[in-house]
Design a protein around this motif. Structure first.
Motif, short mmCIF file in Angstrom:
data_model
loop_
_atom_site.label_atom_id
_atom_site.label_comp_id
_atom_site.label_asym_id
_atom_site.label_seq_id
_atom_site.Cartn_x
_atom_site.Cartn_y
_atom_site.Cartn_z
N LEU A 67 0.85 -1.19 0.00
CA LEU A 67 0.00 0.00 0.00
C LEU A 67 0.88 1.24 0.00
CD1 LEU A 67 -2.90 -0.70 2.52
CD2 LEU A 67 -3.09 -0.34 0.07
N LYS A 68 0.63 2.14 -0.94
CA LYS A 68 1.36 3.40 -1.05
C LYS A 68 0.54 4.30 -1.96
CE LYS A 68 4.15 1.44 -4.82
NZ LYS A 68 5.52 1.12 -5.28
N PRO A 69 0.80 5.61 -1.96
CA PRO A 69 0.00 6.52 -2.78
C PRO A 69 -0.04 6.14 -4.25
CG PRO A 69 1.27 7.77 -1.20
CD PRO A 69 1.74 6.35 -1.07
N ALA A 70 1.05 5.57 -4.78
CA ALA A 70 1.08 5.21 -6.19
C ALA A 70 0.17 4.03 -6.51
CB ALA A 70 2.52 4.88 -6.62
N ASN A 71 -0.23 3.24 -5.50
CA ASN A 71 -1.12 2.10 -5.70
C ASN A 71 -2.55 2.39 -5.28
OD1 ASN A 71 0.65 0.32 -6.89
ND2 ASN A 71 1.28 -0.63 -4.98
N LEU A 72 -2.85 3.65 -4.99
CA LEU A 72 -4.21 4.05 -4.64
C LEU A 72 -4.70 5.01 -5.71
CD1 LEU A 72 -3.67 4.55 -0.81
CD2 LEU A 72 -4.70 2.58 -1.97
N PHE A 73 -5.71 4.60 -6.42
CA PHE A 73 -6.19 5.33 -7.59
C PHE A 73 -7.47 6.07 -7.24
CE2 PHE A 73 -7.09 5.88 -12.12
CZ PHE A 73 -5.81 5.97 -12.64
N LEU A 74 -7.58 7.32 -7.65
CA LEU A 74 -8.77 8.14 -7.42
C LEU A 74 -9.57 8.20 -8.72
CD1 LEU A 74 -7.21 11.02 -5.29
CD2 LEU A 74 -8.32 8.93 -4.51
N GLU A 75 -10.75 7.64 -8.68
CA GLU A 75 -11.59 7.53 -9.87
C GLU A 75 -12.80 8.44 -9.72
OE1 GLU A 75 -12.77 3.75 -12.55
OE2 GLU A 75 -13.62 3.73 -10.53
N PRO A 76 -13.11 9.27 -10.73
CA PRO A 76 -14.30 10.11 -10.66
C PRO A 76 -15.55 9.26 -10.49
CG PRO A 76 -12.90 10.76 -12.50
CD PRO A 76 -12.36 9.46 -11.99
N HIS A 77 -16.47 9.74 -9.67
CA HIS A 77 -17.69 8.97 -9.37
C HIS A 77 -18.82 9.96 -9.11
CE1 HIS A 77 -20.35 6.18 -7.07
NE2 HIS A 77 -19.87 5.31 -7.94
N PRO A 78 -20.05 9.63 -9.50
CA PRO A 78 -21.17 10.57 -9.28
C PRO A 78 -21.31 11.00 -7.82
CG PRO A 78 -21.86 8.80 -10.74
CD PRO A 78 -20.48 8.44 -10.27
N GLY A 79 -20.99 10.10 -6.89
CA GLY A 79 -21.11 10.45 -5.48
C GLY A 79 -19.85 11.07 -4.90
N GLY A 80 -18.88 11.41 -5.72
CA GLY A 80 -17.61 11.92 -5.26
C GLY A 80 -16.49 10.98 -5.66
N GLU A 81 -15.26 11.36 -5.41
CA GLU A 81 -14.14 10.53 -5.82
C GLU A 81 -14.15 9.19 -5.08
OE1 GLU A 81 -10.67 12.81 -4.95
OE2 GLU A 81 -11.18 13.06 -2.85
N ARG A 82 -13.78 8.14 -5.79
CA ARG A 82 -13.76 6.81 -5.22
C ARG A 82 -12.36 6.23 -5.33
NH1 ARG A 82 -17.98 2.68 -7.62
NH2 ARG A 82 -16.64 2.88 -9.45
N VAL A 83 -11.90 5.63 -4.24
CA VAL A 83 -10.57 5.03 -4.22
C VAL A 83 -10.62 3.62 -4.81
CG1 VAL A 83 -8.65 4.26 -2.78
CG2 VAL A 83 -9.90 6.34 -2.18
N LYS A 84 -9.69 3.33 -5.70
CA LYS A 84 -9.49 1.98 -6.21
C LYS A 84 -8.11 1.52 -5.74
CE LYS A 84 -12.88 0.78 -9.24
NZ LYS A 84 -13.52 -0.54 -9.34
N VAL A 85 -8.06 0.38 -5.09
CA VAL A 85 -6.80 -0.15 -4.61
C VAL A 85 -6.21 -1.05 -5.69
CG1 VAL A 85 -5.66 -1.47 -2.80
CG2 VAL A 85 -7.65 -0.07 -2.24
N LEU A 86 -5.01 -0.70 -6.16
CA LEU A 86 -4.36 -1.44 -7.23
C LEU A 86 -3.34 -2.44 -6.68
CD1 LEU A 86 -3.62 1.50 -9.72
CD2 LEU A 86 -5.75 0.21 -9.41
N ASP A 87 -2.95 -3.39 -7.53
CA ASP A 87 -1.88 -4.36 -7.23
C ASP A 87 -2.13 -5.15 -5.95
OD1 ASP A 87 -0.41 -4.08 -9.45
OD2 ASP A 87 1.12 -2.79 -8.59
N PHE A 88 -3.38 -5.52 -5.71
CA PHE A 88 -3.71 -6.24 -4.49
C PHE A 88 -3.11 -7.64 -4.49
CE2 PHE A 88 -7.06 -4.56 -1.60
CZ PHE A 88 -6.62 -5.24 -0.48
N GLY A 89 -2.28 -7.90 -3.48
CA GLY A 89 -1.76 -9.24 -3.29
C GLY A 89 -0.64 -9.63 -4.22
N LEU A 90 -0.21 -8.75 -5.14
CA LEU A 90 0.81 -9.15 -6.10
C LEU A 90 2.20 -8.69 -5.71
CD1 LEU A 90 -1.06 -8.58 -9.44
CD2 LEU A 90 -0.73 -10.69 -8.18
N ALA A 91 2.29 -7.75 -4.75
CA ALA A 91 3.63 -7.28 -4.36
C ALA A 91 4.41 -8.37 -3.66
CB ALA A 91 3.51 -6.06 -3.45
N ALA A 92 3.74 -9.23 -2.90
CA ALA A 92 4.40 -10.37 -2.24
C ALA A 92 3.33 -11.42 -2.03
CB ALA A 92 5.00 -9.95 -0.90
N LEU A 93 3.49 -12.56 -2.66
CA LEU A 93 2.44 -13.56 -2.66
C LEU A 93 2.64 -14.56 -1.53
CD1 LEU A 93 2.26 -14.13 -6.50
CD2 LEU A 93 1.02 -12.53 -5.09
N GLY A 94 2.25 -14.17 -0.34
CA GLY A 94 2.35 -15.09 0.78
C GLY A 94 3.63 -14.92 1.56
#
Length: 432
Positions: A136-163
Motif C-alpha cells: 500500500l502506497k499513494p502510487a497504488n491508490l487510484f482516485l476515480e471520478p464517481h457521481p457520489g464523489g471521488e472513489r478510491v481503487k486499490v491497485l496491485d492487491f496481493g501481487l507485491a508479495a504472494l504469501g
C-alpha cells in the motif's frame, strides 16, 4: 518490455505500456473478441521463475477474483503463456494519490480521512479472504471520478508479495519486495505478515495525506528502512508546525504505525471505526475553497479560525543536476537529461572536472558493477552533492549495492516521471 501488438494467450493484444515495477510491468491491452480494454500485468521472468511462484500466483489470482468490492480492481483472467505469467484486470481511469499529492500537497482533514476510510473498507473485504496487500502506497491508490464523489481503487492487491513464505525467500535472495517508505517493520525483516501490516502502510499513507510528507522524508532508502525499524514517527507539528490536526486523529495514525503489530488496531474494522469517530467530531466551519493546482489549502484551527498556508511539495529546485555517463552511454545520458528537463530541472551531461558545488544532485548512469564503484567514489568526494545511480529496475544486485553503498538513492529504468521528480527534489533539498 513487450512491444505493441504482442498477443498474449491468443486473447490479449498489447497496446501500450502503463508502467513497470519491481515485480512486473503493466500494459494496456485489448481483449480480443470482446474489444474490452484491460490492464495486463506481466510478471518479470526472474520473479516468475522463483520456485513455486507460478502455483502460488495462480492460487492467489483465484482468490483475488473472488474479491468483489467497488474499491478493488476486478480480475478477468490469468495464466502462463510462452513463459509470460500474466493477470488481466479492470482498467481504471483517473489519477493516483501520488499524483494528487504532487499537485496539491497536504489535503484537508475531512478529505484525507475520508479517503483512508475507503481504503479500509477494501482492506476489510480482502483480509476476510486472507489477502494482504503488502504494498500500500499513494502510487497504488487510484482516485476515480464517481457521481457520489471521488472513489478510491486499490491497485496491485496481493501481487507485491504472494504469501509470507515466498516473501521471506525473495527477501533472502536480496529482492526488494514492497516500497521502503511504506513497509511495515515485520515485512522489512522478512517475517510473516497479516492485515496489521497493511494498517501500518495505510498509516504511512494517511500521514502523508495530512502533512504533505512521508513519515521519514529526505533520506536514502537504506536509512528509511532503519527509521521504520527503530525510530519514532515524527509528530505532525515537527514536520508541519503550521498545521492544526486533531490530536485524536494523530493518535490514530501513530497507533497504526506502531513498530509491533500487536500495538496497532486489531483489524481494518477497528481502525475504520476510530477514523469515523474522528470525522463525527465537530471541527468548526468548512475550509475555504482553493484553486486547483495552487498547492495551498485552508487549514482549520480547533477554534474554527481560518488561515491560509503554503504547502511544501517536492518540486524541482534551482540548483542544476549533473548527469555522468560512461563513454559509450551518451544516448542514455541525453535521454536522462531530456527527461529531467521535462520534469522542470536544469540538467546536462557533465564531466568529473566540473565544480561539484554548482550542482544540487548528481545522477550516474549505470553500466555494470564498474558504474556502482564509480558512483561510490564520487559520493565519497568532499563537497560532493547527493549521488543517485540510474539503472535497470530488475538488476537487484545493482539496486541493493546502491542503497547499501552510501549513495543517496536509486532511480530505476524505465523512468517514472513522478519517482524521478521526487528523488531528485529530495536530493536537492538535502544539498541545500
Amino acid at each position: 518490455m513487450l512491444a505493441a501488438g504482442t498477443v498474449i494467450a491468443e486473447r490479449f493484444r498489447v497496446l501500450r505500456s502503463l508502467g513497470q515495477g519491481g515485480m512486473g510491468a503493466v500494459y494496456e491491452a485489448e481483449q480480443l473478441g470482446l474489444g474490452r480494454h484491460v490492464a495486463l500485468k506481466v510478471m518479470h521472468p526472474h520473479v516468475a521463475s522463483a520456485p513455486g511462484f507460478t502455483e502460488r500466483f495462480q492460487r492467489e489470482a483465484q482468490v483475488l477474483a473472488r474479491l468483489r468490492h467497488p474499491g478493488s480492481v476486478e480480475v478477468y483472467d490469468y495464466g502462463l503463456d510462452s513463459g509470460f505469467l500474466f493477470l488481466a484486470m479492470e482498467k481504471v481511469s483517473g489519477e493516483t494519490m501520488d499524483s494528487l499529492l504532487m499537485r496539491e500537497g497536504a489535503l484537508p482533514v475531512q478529505r484525507a480521512v475520508g479517503l483512508a476510510v475507503q481504503v479500509l473498507e477494501v482492506l476489510e473485504a480482502a483480509h476476510v479472504l486472507g489477502i494482504v496487500h503488502r504494498d500500500l502506497k499513494p502510487a497504488n491508490l487510484f482516485l476515480e471520478p464517481h457521481p457520489g464523489g471521488e472513489r478510491v481503487k486499490v491497485l496491485d492487491f496481493g501481487l507485491a508479495a504472494l504469501g509470507g513464505e515466498l516473501h521471506a525467500r525473495l527477501t533472502q535472495e536480496g529482492m526488494s519486495v514492497g516500497t521502503p517508505g511504506f513497509m511495515s517493520p515485520e515485512q522489512m525483516r522478512g517475517q510473516p505478515t497479516d492485515g496489521r501490516s497493511d494498517l501500518y502502510s495505510l498509516g504511512c499513507v494517511l500521514y502523508e495525506l495530512l502533512t504533505g510528507f512521508p513519515p521519514f522524508p529526505v533520506m536514502p532508502s537504506a536509512e528509511i528502512v532503519v527509521a521504520h525499524l527503530y525510530k519514532p514517527v515524527p509528530a505532525f507539528h515537527e514536520v508541519r508546525p503550521d498545521l492544526s490536526v486533531p490530536e485524536r486523529l494523530e493518535a490514530v495514525v501513530r497507533k497504526a504505525m506502531e513498530k509491533l503489530p500487536a500495538a496497532r488496531p486489531r483489524d481494518a474494522t477497528a481502525m475504520r471505526e476510530e477514523l469515523l469517530a474522528v470525522l463525527a467530531e465537530p471541527v468548526g466551519p468548512p475550509p475555504l475553497p482553493k484553486k486547483r493546482g495552487e498547492g495551498k489549502k485552508t487549514e482549520r484551527g480547533l477554534g474554527g479560525a481560518r488561515h491560509e498556508v503554503s504547502v511544501p511539495r517536492p518540486v524541482p529546485g534551482a540548483a542544476p543536476v549533473a548527469v555522468l555517463v560512461p563513454q559509450h552511454q551518451e544516448p542514455a545520458g541525453n535521454t536522462l537529461v531530456m527527461s529531467l528537463a521535462a520534469c522542470g530541472f536544469q540538467a546536462w551531461v557533465a564531466s568529473e572536472a566540473e565544480p561539484w558545488q554548482a550542482f544540487g544532485a548528481l545522477l550516474v548512469v549505470a553500466d555494470g558493477r564498474e558504474s556502482l564503484a564509480w558512483a561510490r567514489t564520487l559520493a565519497a568526494r568532499p563537497g560532493s552533492p547527493p549521488v543517485l545511480l540510474c539503472g535497470p529496475a530488475d538488476d537487484w544486485d545493482l539496486v541493493t549495492g546502491a542503497l547499501e553503498g552510501g549513495l543517496f538513492d536509486f532511480v530505476p529504468l524505465p523512468l517514472d516521471p513522478i519517482d524521478l521528480t521526487r528523488k531528485v527534489s529530495r536530493a536537492q533539498k538535502l544539498k541545500r
